[in-house]
Design an enzyme around this catalytic site. Structure first.
Site, PDB file in Angstrom:
ATOM      1  N   HIS A 263      -9.251   1.247   4.891  1.00  0.00           N
ATOM      2  CA  HIS A 263      -8.354   1.296   5.915  1.00  0.00           C
ATOM      3  C   HIS A 263      -8.316   2.538   6.769  1.00  0.00           C
ATOM      4  O   HIS A 263      -9.075   3.250   6.757  1.00  0.00           O
ATOM      5  CB  HIS A 263      -7.110   1.945   4.674  1.00  0.00           C
ATOM      6  CG  HIS A 263      -5.520   1.877   5.248  1.00  0.00           C
ATOM      7  ND1 HIS A 263      -5.226   2.917   6.026  1.00  0.00           N
ATOM      8  CD2 HIS A 263      -4.747   1.125   4.978  1.00  0.00           C
ATOM      9  CE1 HIS A 263      -4.036   2.709   6.518  1.00  0.00           C
ATOM     10  NE2 HIS A 263      -3.590   1.340   5.808  1.00  0.00           N
TER      11      HIS A 263
ATOM     12  N   GLY B 196       2.712   2.177  10.438  1.00  0.00           N
ATOM     13  CA  GLY B 196       3.454   3.514  10.353  1.00  0.00           C
ATOM     14  C   GLY B 196       4.373   3.709  12.091  1.00  0.00           C
ATOM     15  O   GLY B 196       4.874   4.830  11.806  1.00  0.00           O
TER      16      GLY B 196
ATOM     17  N   SER C 116       3.459  -2.110  10.281  1.00  0.00           N
ATOM     18  CA  SER C 116       4.920  -2.282  10.528  1.00  0.00           C
ATOM     19  C   SER C 116       5.620  -3.565  10.285  1.00  0.00           C
ATOM     20  O   SER C 116       6.464  -4.068  10.817  1.00  0.00           O
ATOM     21  CB  SER C 116       5.381  -1.628  11.869  1.00  0.00           C
ATOM     22  OG  SER C 116       5.000  -0.272  12.128  1.00  0.00           O
TER      23      SER C 116
ATOM     24  N   GLU D 228      -6.742   4.827   7.933  1.00  0.00           N
ATOM     25  CA  GLU D 228      -6.251   6.122   7.683  1.00  0.00           C
ATOM     26  C   GLU D 228      -7.785   6.953   7.132  1.00  0.00           C
ATOM     27  O   GLU D 228      -8.053   7.903   7.208  1.00  0.00           O
ATOM     28  CB  GLU D 228      -5.327   6.334   6.684  1.00  0.00           C
ATOM     29  CG  GLU D 228      -4.180   6.148   7.565  1.00  0.00           C
ATOM     30  CD  GLU D 228      -2.666   5.802   6.732  1.00  0.00           C
ATOM     31  OE1 GLU D 228      -2.675   5.843   5.518  1.00  0.00           O
ATOM     32  OE2 GLU D 228      -1.790   5.098   7.416  1.00  0.00           O
TER      33      GLU D 228
ATOM     34  N   GLU E  65      -5.497  -5.036  10.771  1.00  0.00           N
ATOM     35  CA  GLU E  65      -4.358  -3.844  10.836  1.00  0.00           C
ATOM     36  C   GLU E  65      -4.701  -3.249  12.130  1.00  0.00           C
ATOM     37  O   GLU E  65      -5.152  -2.113  12.139  1.00  0.00           O
ATOM     38  CB  GLU E  65      -4.338  -3.006   9.761  1.00  0.00           C
ATOM     39  CG  GLU E  65      -4.091  -3.550   8.404  1.00  0.00           C
ATOM     40  CD  GLU E  65      -3.308  -2.449   7.501  1.00  0.00           C
ATOM     41  OE1 GLU E  65      -2.342  -2.690   6.897  1.00  0.00           O
ATOM     42  OE2 GLU E  65      -4.046  -1.524   7.346  1.00  0.00           O
TER      43      GLU E  65
ATOM     44  N   LYS F 182       0.098   4.273  -0.553  1.00  0.00           N
ATOM     45  CA  LYS F 182      -0.552   5.492   0.298  1.00  0.00           C
ATOM     46  C   LYS F 182      -0.428   6.795  -0.628  1.00  0.00           C
ATOM     47  O   LYS F 182      -0.090   6.609  -1.830  1.00  0.00           O
ATOM     48  CB  LYS F 182       0.066   5.770   1.602  1.00  0.00           C
ATOM     49  CG  LYS F 182      -0.072   4.585   2.541  1.00  0.00           C
ATOM     50  CD  LYS F 182       0.006   4.570   3.838  1.00  0.00           C
ATOM     51  CE  LYS F 182       0.029   3.428   4.665  1.00  0.00           C
ATOM     52  NZ  LYS F 182      -0.006   3.259   6.167  1.00  0.00           N
TER      53      LYS F 182
ATOM     54  N   ASN G  54       0.919  -1.177   0.012  1.00  0.00           N
ATOM     55  CA  ASN G  54      -0.133  -0.041   0.170  1.00  0.00           C
ATOM     56  C   ASN G  54       0.778   1.504  -0.070  1.00  0.00           C
ATOM     57  O   ASN G  54       1.563   1.492   0.982  1.00  0.00           O
ATOM     58  CB  ASN G  54      -0.823  -0.148   1.147  1.00  0.00           C
ATOM     59  CG  ASN G  54      -1.716   1.382   1.621  1.00  0.00           C
ATOM     60  OD1 ASN G  54      -1.796   2.163   0.441  1.00  0.00           O
ATOM     61  ND2 ASN G  54      -1.937   1.607   2.560  1.00  0.00           N
TER      62      ASN G  54
HETATM   63  P1  PGA Z   1       2.832   0.299   7.679  1.00  0.00           P
HETATM   64  O1  PGA Z   1       1.447   0.777   6.923  1.00  0.00           O
HETATM   65  O2  PGA Z   1       3.425  -0.964   7.232  1.00  0.00           O
HETATM   66  O3  PGA Z   1       3.726   1.598   7.225  1.00  0.00           O
HETATM   67  O4  PGA Z   1       2.941   0.049   9.088  1.00  0.00           O
HETATM   68  C1  PGA Z   1       0.592  -0.495   6.529  1.00  0.00           C
HETATM   69  C2  PGA Z   1      -0.873  -0.114   6.225  1.00  0.00           C
HETATM   70  O5  PGA Z   1      -1.145   0.921   6.497  1.00  0.00           O
HETATM   71  O6  PGA Z   1      -1.239  -0.786   5.399  1.00  0.00           O
END
Ligand code: PGA
Length: 249
Positions: free
Chosen positions: A95, A173, A213, A97, A167, A11, A9
């Site tokens: 997601h 992140g 992560s 976010e 998640e 983003k 992903n």
């Molecule tokens: P990250 O993001 O691997 O940077 O923690 C995962 C995601 O948001 O799908």
């Protein structure tokens, strides 16, 4: 046996030129990787470039969101049909976010999942609890609510075509990965919900990815859990070498 999925992903990262550079390097590194489905989800503007750059490879392209209508007066939105035309086979839905910053709810997740399936896109649907919810002992209640609201009303046939991504928001992140055991426990709980709502066969077949992560140095431990069927990777999917190491865990 559930076939693993490794999905990146991106983003809001990468221009078209950066996308082409990524594929130049990445394709060679995963050319022999036939043990899993590989998906890259760039921003909308780089989808066509990613599709062109991945032609002839086994890398699939996905989007990071979609609208549930085919077309209409919805400024800023993109329809499922537009995504398939641009070359997408997958789409991320719900997601955290989008839930936290853009008003995504279980209800919109549900509409988007149905619209994606109608357009023949494979939805990767995200669920996961906030840190305060985990610390307050509410993880299972939150997952159950997201499961029921997001896909509880699907038909069994529709449910068998989705991929779930667990998640935990506190792990996204932050560099703070869930331990393989914590992740597996949540996956087991989600599989239990699938057994109750659909059937034990559906529960055994649904692929559940872990996200938050995931890095080259922790992917092996996560994938050693039978409950974990792959990863949804943010930061570490932006670098060809690092995402290839994850794919080739
Ligand atoms: P990250 O993001 O691997 O940077 O923690 C995962 C995601 O948001 O799908």
């Amino acid at each position: 046996m559930r076939r693993p999925v490794m999905a990146g992903n991106w983003k809001m990262f990468k221009t078209q030129e950066e996308t082409r550079d990524f594929f130049d390097a990445f394709e060679k590194l995963v050319a022999a990787s036939t043990h899993c489905d590989i998906v890259i989800c760039p921003p909308y503007t780089a989808i066509a470039a990613a599709k062109a750059a991945s032609r002839g490879s086994q890398i699939h392209i996905g989007a990071q969101d979609l609208h549930w209508e085919k077309q209409g007066a919805f400024t800023g939105e993109v329809s499922p049909q537009m995504l398939t035309e641009a070359g997408c086979a997958y789409v991320i839905i719900g997601h955290s976010e989008r839930r936290q910053f853009f008003g995504e709810t279980d209800e919109t997740v549900h509409r988007k999942v149905k619209a994606a399936l109608e357009a023949n896109l494979a939805p990767i649907v995200c669920v996961g609890e906030l840190l305060a919810e985990r610390e307050g002992g509410r993880t299972e209640a939150v997952l159950e609510q997201q499961f029921t609201g997001g896909f509880g009303a699907l038909t069994p046939g529709q449910f068998s075509r989705i991929i779930i991504a667990y998640e935990p928001v506190w792990a996204i992140g932050t560099g703070r990965t869930a331990t393989p055991e914590i992740a597996a426990e949540a996956h087991r709980f989600l599989r239990g919900l699938a057994a109750k709502r659909f059937s034990p066969e559906h529960a055994a077949a649904v692929r559940i990815l872990y996200g938050g992560s995931v890095k080259p140095d922790n992917v092996k431990g996560l994938m050693a859990q039978v409950e974990i069927d792959g990863a949804l990777v943010g930061g570490a999917s932006l670098d060809a070498q690092s995402f290839a190491s994850i794919v080739n865990f």
